[in-house]
Scaffold this active site. Structure first.
Site, mmCIF file in Angstrom:
data_model
loop_
_atom_site.group_PDB
_atom_site.id
_atom_site.type_symbol
_atom_site.label_atom_id
_atom_site.label_comp_id
_atom_site.label_asym_id
_atom_site.label_seq_id
_atom_site.Cartn_x
_atom_site.Cartn_y
_atom_site.Cartn_z
ATOM 1 N N CYS A 8 -1.630 1.651 1.437
ATOM 2 C CA CYS A 8 -0.653 2.592 2.019
ATOM 3 C C CYS A 8 -0.615 2.526 3.544
ATOM 4 C CB CYS A 8 -1.030 4.020 1.645
ATOM 5 S SG CYS A 8 -1.204 4.278 -0.071
ATOM 6 N N LYS B 276 7.428 10.582 3.359
ATOM 7 C CA LYS B 276 6.379 9.754 2.750
ATOM 8 C C LYS B 276 5.767 8.808 3.791
ATOM 9 C CE LYS B 276 3.701 7.430 0.129
ATOM 10 N NZ LYS B 276 2.426 7.986 -0.366
ATOM 11 N N ARG C 121 -19.842 1.823 9.851
ATOM 12 C CA ARG C 121 -19.390 3.020 9.117
ATOM 13 C C ARG C 121 -20.406 4.171 9.190
ATOM 14 N NH1 ARG C 121 -13.920 2.684 8.103
ATOM 15 N NH2 ARG C 121 -13.369 0.699 7.130
#
Ligand code: SAJ
Length: 441
Positions: free
Chosen positions: A266, A212, A413
């Protein structure tokens, strides 16, 4: 008829969908949380999860109305549960270089206090390798007086959810299931086969913990590589987006997107969890460097703004910079670990007045956000594009030029067309592109 009593500890953006899916599958589910708001909302059949989560609201209402899901604060329901899932946050405290496990420790302790024999416990939270063995298992054994493997089963089955696709990912993505022994792995796979259509891959707990954290460290390194090439391209005067496009024409290449930085729940933490799990045994260099590169990108954006303001305005102090986007991900309302926050702080340290616009994120006292896009740009000396929300791809450049005090654009971006910006008289800077600064005549 019920498939059994199941308890989910933690009704967050992972726990609530998981609890609802097990309830829908036919389990009697009790969700435990310490947050009264989450408990009240859930028992009213309402999903408290922010943002657009297809079918989640309807699913929570359905299973609560069917009496299959209820939420409470007490841990007593564990005493009659056959299954207990621990799904609590496991942030990483970079300042002290340690995982912040207080929620995990207290959940493990409370499970231990109420645990009965034969129960299967599964931890879905992302864990530093070795956490099941050195923290979760000993705490539960200590509190319950029971022995893992002999008296109760224990596994970890890390989630792979993503904001906006919580239910879809939960059901359809493959999942790794790692038990402390074969019986634990087997029982956990049987349990999850009730709600997961994706493949369930059996392994041991330590391997599952490594998988993970590695799968996110892998992505973080990929992004850091793209960011390093962007910085290289800026300095030798080529366009990283052209480089990326042509590199990816080569077989087995998949250069990721460079940008303002890496946010979210995450990637910013999982590399550190992986490194923490190997401390004293192996000190990872590449994944630590990748974290540093990605964390440097918002500061690089700040440098680009400063460079342009100094050259075009002759000063940075008192300049006004409008930052477009504070969500960490395009078309999302999630601001967790957003790169815009260090960018804002860095500019303000330089004496810049910042304004933030974001079409998805609600304004708050701690983070004021302008609702009116062009109103937020009026009088600005620089527009810094930090998040690629779809609204920003159709900016009216003529209108922006007419309302800005100084026409400077810094594109983090790859949202705007550099040639058009330059044609229209802007000083245009971008991550990964040579700067085009138009000094005042
Ligand atoms: N980002 C880049 N360049 C890229 C890709 C992302 O700068 O090429 C930035 C994004 O702007 C964002 C951050 O990285 O700030 C994270 O983006 P993400 O697309 O990885 O989105 P997350 O954080 O929601 O990652 C989730 C993770 N899912 C789980 O942990 C279960 C991650 O493992 C998945 O790989 C990712 O979704 C995905 O692939 O969509």
């Amino acid at each position: 008829m019920t498939l059994g009593d199941l308890v989910v500890i933690g009704l967050g953006y992972v726990g609530l969908p998981v609890a609802a899916k097990f309830a829908e599958a036919g389990f009697n589910v009790v969700g435990i949380d310490r947050d009264d708001y989450k408990i009240t909302a859930t028992n009213s059949g309402i999903s408290h999860i922010e943002g657009d989560e297809p079918q989640l609201d309807e699913l929570v209402r359905k299973v609560v109305e069917a009496g299959r899901l209820k939420a409470e604060k007490s841990y007593e329901s564990i005493e009659s549960a056959e299954y207990v899932l621990i799904i609590v946050e496991t942030p990483f405290e970079k300042e002290i270089y340690k995982p912040y496990y207080s929620a995990l420790r207290s959940a493990s302790k409370d499970v231990g206090k109420h645990l009965k024999k034969e129960t299967l416990i599964v931890v879905e939270s992302t864990l530093a390798p070795g956490t099941i063995d050195t923290i979760v298992k000993p705490i539960i054994e200590q509190e319950s007086g029971l022995k893992a493997g002999d008296d109760f089963l224990l596994a970890t089955a890390p989630e792979r959810v993503m904001p906006g696709k919580l239910l879809y990912n939960l059901v359809n993505l493959d999942r790794v299931v790692g038990g402390i022994d074969e019986e634990s792995t087997k029982k956990a796979i049987e349990l999850y086969s009730h709600i997961v259509k994706g493949k369930l891959y059996p392994t041991d707990a330590l391997t599952a913990e490594v998988v993970k954290t590695t799968e996110n460290a892998y992505r973080d390194v990929q992004i850091a590589f793209a960011n390093e090439i962007a910085l290289l391209c800026e300095n030798i005067g080529v366009d990283v987006w052209t480089v990326r496009e042509l590199v990816n024409k080569s077989p087995n290449r998949n250069m990721h997107y460079p940008g303002t930085g890496v946010g979210g729940h995450c990637l910013p933490k999982d590399s550190w969890l992986l490194a923490f799990g190997t401390r004293g045994k192996y000190e990872p260099r590449l994944i630590a460097m990748a974290r540093d590169i990605n964390d440097s990108m918002p500061l690089h954006m700040s440098d680009l703004c400063e460079d342009a303001l100094l050259k075009v305005r002759g000063t940075i102090h008192g300049s006004k910079v409008t930052i477009l986007g504070v969500a960490y991900l395009e078309n999302s309302d999630d601001t967790r670990n957003s790169p815009t926050l260090p960018l804002k702080r860095s500019l303000e340290v330089l004496g810049v007045e910042t304004t933030i616009h974001d079409p998805k994120v609600k304004s708050s006292t701690t983070l004021p956000i302008e609702e009116d896009l062009y109103g937020s740009i009026k009088g600005a000396d620089c527009v810094a594009l930090a998040t690629a929300h779809k609204e920003y791809f159709t900016l009216d450049l003529d209108r922006i030029k007419s309302i800005m005090r100084t026409p400077i654009i810094v594109d983090g971006r790859n949202v705007l067309n550099s040639e058009i910006c330059i044609e229209k008289g802007f000083s245009y800077l971008a991550i990964g592109r040579p700067s085009k600064i138009r000094c005042p005549d």
